[in-house]
Design an enzyme around this catalytic site. Sequence first.
Site, PDB file in Angstrom:
ATOM      1  N   ASP A  89       0.861  -1.181   0.000  1.00 23.20           N
ATOM      2  CA  ASP A  89       0.000   0.000   0.000  1.00 23.20           C
ATOM      3  C   ASP A  89       0.898   1.232   0.000  1.00 23.20           C
ATOM      4  OD1 ASP A  89      -2.280   1.620   0.223  1.00 23.20           O
ATOM      5  OD2 ASP A  89      -2.072   1.696   2.406  1.00 23.20           O
ATOM      6  N   LYS A 145     -14.934   5.678  -4.651  1.00 25.91           N
ATOM      7  CA  LYS A 145     -15.901   6.655  -4.152  1.00 25.91           C
ATOM      8  C   LYS A 145     -17.066   6.843  -5.122  1.00 25.91           C
ATOM      9  CE  LYS A 145     -12.291   9.050  -1.520  1.00 25.91           C
ATOM     10  NZ  LYS A 145     -11.714  10.324  -1.080  1.00 25.91           N
ATOM     11  N   SER A 519      35.645  26.045  -7.478  1.00 25.76           N
ATOM     12  CA  SER A 519      35.021  24.716  -7.344  1.00 25.76           C
ATOM     13  C   SER A 519      34.200  24.624  -6.058  1.00 25.76           C
ATOM     14  CB  SER A 519      36.069  23.601  -7.396  1.00 25.76           C
ATOM     15  OG  SER A 519      37.165  23.834  -6.558  1.00 25.76           O
TER      16      SER A 519
END
Length: 608
Positions: A89, A145, A519
């Site tokens: 899930d 739903k 850098s």
Amino acid sequence: MKSLLKFITCGSVDDGKSTLIGHMLYDAKLLFADQEKALELDSKIGSREGKIDYSLLLDGLMAEREQGITIDVAYRYFTTDHRSFIVADCPGHEQYTRNMAVGASFADLAVILVDASQGVLTQTRRHARICALMGIKHFVLAVNKMDLIDYDKHRFDEIKQDFLSLTANFNLETIQVIPVSATEGDNITKPSLHTPWYNDLPLLAYLEQRDVSSNTDNSGFIMPVQRVCRPNHTFRGFQGQIESGSICVGEEIITLPSNEKAKIKSIYVTDTERNEAFVGQPVTIQLDREVDVSRGCVLVKDETLELADMFTAALLWMDDTELVAGRNYLIKCGTKILPAMVMSIKHKIDINSGKHIAAERLFKNEMAVCDIALSEKMVFDKFDRNKALGELILIDRVTNMTSACGVIEHSLRRSTNVVWQDTDITREIRSRQKGQKPLTLWFTGLSGSGKSTLANEVEKRLVAMGKHTMLLDGDNIRHGLNKNLGFKEVDRVENIRRIAEVSKLMNDAGIIAITSFISPYKNDRENAKEIIGDEFIEVFVSTPLEECERRDIKGLYKKARAGEIPEFTGISSPYEKPDNPAIEIDTSKHSIEEATDILVKQILKYMD
């Protein structure tokens, strides 16, 4: 023996994924009595006014229950009369997309939920594309739903058509669309009276009968070596899981990448000796002679795999820090871990339309197709042919976090056509000729810290000692080699990469390379170190920002404060200090002569 189906539930946030699985387990009587009782008690203080909150079966974290959302992947095993299942899930929130991708990587089928009142959302589309990227060929769209829209068939058909349009180019084998209500139980374990217009199986029955066996023709034997087992001086076995085919005692196999041949002397499945082993089994294999095999190698029979150091891959970017071309990572493919560089972002994939979009960088949860280069040749296969040797992850070399997951699409032709040419005159010969140990002295620090001045003074001292040197200054290099690069992050990354490659060539020539570059990013300096190797000596000129700005030799800080220079290091762009530099010097505390004396004394230690 019952077949096993591994599937995930995914989709946008609050579409009812946990509720759906919880209701399925409850209705199918797949819970123990104490679990069922605990669910009923917990639901009394839940968010459904005392009604059973089925999501509580899977949402186990306190934060999940408090917020009513899924955060982590929840795995659940259950079995029916017809089949065994493992369900993952997955969370729906965009910020937990990396968790969803983890769940998708193990599954054979995806149940994608859509809220019927909202339809297919952006996160639904993202999850569907991730499932397809991870090789899932079987989709179930659960339009949830339905009770909120009075089981409207017309709305259901609209959502179905929208989803079918989305997945048209996904190369799926099956798609099933089912109208459900996770809270009311419609079409989950039994047909619903509210949807007489739906004549197919309910969700659980469909999952029980869905055949997800792969049609990929991988009959040959493949086993990536996970571990070399040497309990005593008489036994040397190679352990791993068989990813394809079967193997018998006495059969001849080939070891990759060494390409040596040997015969199977013995096979152990766990601690039991067997004459034969099959796909999916964890085994220990002993060969009849000594061969060059270690973790990351692959044992094969009757199978052809790729061996290259460059390939094209589709990636899901999961890091908070964006991806730009030129960055270096660790790559894990099968059981092999190697340094790798993302050479280019070929295109980004639009989540909604699937269109290819030109991009210079990739942000979290975006998908793209990239070209990747490895530090050495690696055994792999196209993901479509072999999942185990075709999927990969990229690991950040500083934080050790997983930055991306993806799949290999194909090797690059130049990876096999361009071959390294060995020369008779080696680095060692050139070094002996010059009477010195080649190094790269990598000066890093803020603008105005004194890097260039110190690098120049150090070179003069070394030359006076009879050393052979070459100074590579940041501004000077941008007048020639890196003239075509700007100051965007992708250009800065490429600027440092080129300097590192040039420094390595200088070291191969036996020369001491001295570089002077801001850098500013740790990753870039780590990349340079990876390219150059043990000869890389980081010199951090740690002069504070206040002192650098006070000097403002080039007037750059003044312009940056006025907004005339965007992304200026130390003002509008960060400087990431080295954690453990080989040498550190603060020029605000020493004169140039003193600082040079200190540096040269420490540098000479690395020349012994």
